[in-house]
Write an enzyme that holds these catalytic residues in place. Structure first.
Site, short mmCIF file in Angstrom:
data_model
loop_
_atom_site.label_atom_id
_atom_site.label_comp_id
_atom_site.label_asym_id
_atom_site.label_seq_id
_atom_site.Cartn_x
_atom_site.Cartn_y
_atom_site.Cartn_z
N ASP A 31 -2.23 -4.84 -0.11
CA ASP A 31 -1.86 -6.11 0.51
C ASP A 31 -2.71 -6.44 1.74
OD1 ASP A 31 -0.68 -4.09 2.06
OD2 ASP A 31 1.36 -4.88 1.87
N GLN A 80 0.81 -1.22 0.00
CA GLN A 80 0.00 0.00 0.00
C GLN A 80 0.85 1.27 0.00
OE1 GLN A 80 -3.08 -1.49 3.24
NE2 GLN A 80 -3.72 0.42 2.32
N HIS A 81 0.20 2.37 -0.34
CA HIS A 81 0.71 3.75 -0.16
C HIS A 81 1.84 4.17 -1.10
CE1 HIS A 81 -1.70 3.89 3.44
NE2 HIS A 81 -0.91 3.09 4.12
#
Length: 475
Positions: A238, A81-82
């Site tokens: 994820d 992520q991110h």
């Protein structure tokens, strides 16, 4: 090709910080037919990575699956992520991706929160307070520190979006991973035009958010050993993929022990935590995934074990030592400039007790956040699902039992992100709820451990050290 399949085959991909894993799975039974894994390299500080190598690693992991990969009917990508992938006008990668664990954007995060109404306003609108890990803060950092790269950027992608686009030629994301950007508002389930304008990012630079159950496209590349025309699901982050892989129902708490630690649960209610401890993520199905993440988990405790010259299981009970192992800043609690803190050492403190204190500190940070993650759907005696690499370790498991007071269930299934992505692909292919697919596969089968009495004395020592050490921890 290993086991025989009864139904159509699907591929689940886990593109993480360190590697890409692929599982070829029987869509009907969940039996893993073939698997592959290829490593990624990251920058020396562990916070940047070249997206092109994710693509190469995907190809290598699929090749390890042999002929099974060429027989799949659908696939899906779960990704870290991110992360911020900046692309130029020709679709080229302009600079290494900024990864989830990069906290350089802490000043930009604080400024964004203040400029757009404060923490409560962000939580009400976006669902989360955009800490330094969030993509919006990374974008603000890039504009400020690398203006030429930001000016040349015509498209911004999350890691799983980037791979999905390479597979299909389509610019598509999903609500789960989009909810970790800081520019997708959970209140409207859409990109927030005011936030995008504030940070100087055009809406057309972002991928379309797929509808639930909608395909991102089909395989259009010749670079990978996959059949042309195979369905590609929207993919997800994820943590959302792992929740799918477990087939979570609302109120089932999960504690994941990896490089980072996370606690989360599916909820039917949209989370809005103004303290910022809980990120109000969407899940990949239509519900919500309130989640808290710590940066310092297995890697930090392993580092302490190495410093002490001990095996990671070399813990000893007793003693008064307290350790907060925030070795590289921390996200929960929000202490981006913190370093590790040790308190309460005595002449008779042993190395094993000090290692146990490191475990206690890491688990304490996660369990403290769990109280905020869980809502009214969760009963106090619901087993805690323990996943991730640390779940295999006795010291981790027993620390969780001792500090949580909950029963613990350790699923046998290990590659839950890839399994969740496979369940999403199977759900798309078969027209089913992917979480129901995972439940049919029995992914939570595993060892069960009864609840232990909670160690209130250790908990109180940790809580008071965290409170009293505030000035030191703020760096």
């Amino acid at each position: 090709m290993g086991a025989q399949s009864a139904g159509p085959l699907v591929v689940g991909v886990d593109s993480s910080t360190q590697s890409t894993k692929t599982l070829v799975v029987d869509a009907e039974t969940g039996v893993v037919i073939a698997r592959g894994q290829a490593p990624h390299s990251v920058s020396s500080d562990g916070k940047e990575s070249d997206p092109e190598q994710w693509w190469r690693a995907l190809g290598e992991a699929l090749r390890q699956c042999g002929s099974a990969a060429r027989q799949v009917s659908a696939l899906s990508v779960g990704g870290q992520q991110h992360g911020l992938v900046a692309l130029g006008a020709a679709g080229e990668v302009l600079r290494p991706a900024l990864l989830w664990n990069d906290v350089r954007a802490a000043p930009q995060s604080e400024r964004l929160i203040e400029e757009l109404g404060g923490a409560k306003a962000w939580a009400d609108r976006v669902g989360s307070v955009p800490r330094s890990a969030f993509t919006v803060a990374k974008w603000a950092w890039l504009r400020e520190n690398e203006p030429a790269a930001a000016a040349a950027t015509t498209a911004v992608r999350l890691p799983h979006d980037y791979l999905t686009q390479r597979l299909t030629g389509q610019s598509v994301t999903d609500r789960g991973d989009a909810s970790g950007t800081g520019w997708w508002a959970s209140s409207t389930e859409s990109y927030d035009a005011e936030i995008l304008e504030h940070v100087g990012l055009a809406p057309e630079a972002l991928p379309r958010v797929a509808l639930l159950g909608e395909a991102a496209g089909t395989v259009r590349t010749d670079e990978l050993p996959l059949p042309h025309g195979a369905l590609v699901a929207a993919g997800t982050g994820d943590n959302m993929a792992a929740a799918l892989g477990l087939g979570l129902r609302p109120g089932q708490p999960v504690l994941s022990l990896g490089t980072s630690g996370t606690v989360y649960a599916v909820s039917t209610r949209r989370p809005t935590d103004p303290t910022g401890v809980v990120a109000g993520f969407a899940d990949a199905r239509g519900d919500w995934l309130p989640l808290a993440c710590t940066l310092n988990c297995t890697l930090a405790v392993d580092r302490v074990a190495a410093l002490l010259g001990l095996d990671r299981e070399g813990v000893e009970p007793g003693g008064s030592a307290v350790m907060l192992p925030f070795l590289d800043g921390e996200r929960t609690p929000n202490l981006p400039h913190a370093s590790g803190l040790v308190h309460g050492l005595r002449h008779n403190t042993t190395a094993g007790q000090l290692l146990q204190a490191a475990y206690d500190g890491a688990v304490f940070a996660l369990l403290q956040a769990l109280d905020r993650v869980l809502d009214g759907d969760a009963a106090a005696d619901t087993p805690l699902l323990l996943i991730g690499g640390g779940a295999r370790g006795r010291a981790w498991r027993e620390t969780v039992r001792r500090l949580s007071g909950r029963p613990v269930l350790v699923p046998e299934a290990q590659e839950l992100v890839a399994l969740g992505a496979a369940a999403q692909a199977a759900g798309l292919l078969l027209g089913e709820d992917p979480a129901a697919v995972a439940r049919r596969w029995g992914t939570t089968r595993g060892a069960e451990y009864e609840a232990r009495e909670r160690d209130g004395a250790a908990w109180d020592r940790l809580a008071s050290t965290l409170a009293d050490g505030g000035a030191l921890l703020r760096g």
